[in-house]
Design an enzyme around this catalytic site. Structure first.
Site, PDB file in Angstrom:
ATOM      1  N   GLU A 198      31.515  32.726  18.860  1.00 18.33           N
ATOM      2  CA  GLU A 198      32.185  34.004  19.125  1.00 18.33           C
ATOM      3  C   GLU A 198      32.147  34.913  17.912  1.00 18.33           C
ATOM      4  O   GLU A 198      31.958  36.126  18.025  1.00 18.33           O
ATOM      5  CB  GLU A 198      33.635  33.737  19.544  1.00 18.33           C
ATOM      6  N   ARG A 233      32.843  15.674  20.993  1.00 18.33           N
ATOM      7  CA  ARG A 233      33.314  14.935  22.162  1.00 18.33           C
ATOM      8  C   ARG A 233      32.189  14.309  22.974  1.00 18.33           C
ATOM      9  O   ARG A 233      32.449  13.467  23.837  1.00 18.33           O
ATOM     10  CB  ARG A 233      34.213  15.827  23.018  1.00 18.33           C
TER      11      ARG A 233
END
Length: 241
Positions: free
Chosen positions: A165, A128
């Site tokens: 994560e 993005r």
């Protein structure tokens, strides 16, 4: 009685004659511009805005504050996306509306021009950061270089890892994307944990660039991602405060 009749041709109101000399022309000065020209002291900031260049001082601060409020009110939030317990911040409305898109780029230009040296290269993160990085670079008169996931760029590349994560991932830049000594600004949409941005910064340094700082549209402050970054950080908006 014979004779030549007097000339009855009317004299224009603004013409001078021996009997009616024209009034002296009033010279224009910087404090009294000609009536046909706008006062430059009243229009300079407006023209600067239309050219995409920042106003200065208090005018720039006021404009940036107004733009920030408008952009912030346009964001959307989606709970439990992409997984339960996560509140997703959606920036896509900023690009769906052309005026909001213009406001976004204008706000970033204002900040960068007031707070950083002029960058030579804007580096945008996959994916993005590609939405607004090239437009921002164009407005700043800089080049654009992408940071991509490993295996997406051709030719020799530099690689940096970052923690996610679960496990690690890798970013790459083409080896000739940044020339040594070039001043670089790293941009992305959101800073969360800061790992991917830190990896991009390390790639800039590996290629010999001078890292001016990081710029983000939105920051999730509670994750303290900026603590991982080793250059000035600016975020236009703040989410989940």
């Amino acid at each position: 009685m014979s004779g030549v009749p007097p000339d009855s041709t009317p004299v224009p109101a603004n013409a001078s004659t021996a009997e009616h000399p024209a009034p002296p022309h009033k010279a224009s000065t910087s404090s009294h511009p000609p009536a046909s020209d706008p006062d430059p002291t009243l229009t300079s900031n407006h023209h600067a805005s239309q050219r995409g260049q920042p106003a200065t001082g208090a005018a720039a601060a006021a404009e940036l504050s107004s733009l920030t409020l408008r952009l912030k009110s346009s964001l959307r939030q989606f709970p439990d996306f992409p997984s339960p317990g996560i509140l997703f911040e959606d920036i896509m409305p900023l690009f769906a509306d052309p005026q909001l898109h213009e406001d976004l780029i204008r706000a970033l230009v204002l900040h960068v021009s007031q707070n950083y040296e002029k960058p030579d290269v804007v580096v945008g993160l996959d994916a993005r950061g590609f939405l607004f990085g090239p437009s921002l670079a164009l407005r700043l008169g800089a080049g654009f270089a992408p940071v991509r996931k490993q295996g997406k760029l051709p030719g020799p590349c530099e690689t940096a890892s970052y923690d996610k994560e679960y496990g690690s991932d890798f970013f790459q830049m083409q080896a000739d994307a940044i020339k040594p000594g070039r001043k670089v600004l790293v941009v992305d949409d959101i800073i969360a944990t800061g790992g991917s941005a830190a990896a991009a910064g390390s790639l800039v340094k590996k290629l010999g660039g001078t890292l001016l700082g990081y710029v983000f549209i939105l920051e999730l402050d509670f994750l303290k991602g900026r603590d991982k970054l080793d250059a000035p950080v600016y975020t236009l908006l703040h989410g989940q405060e």
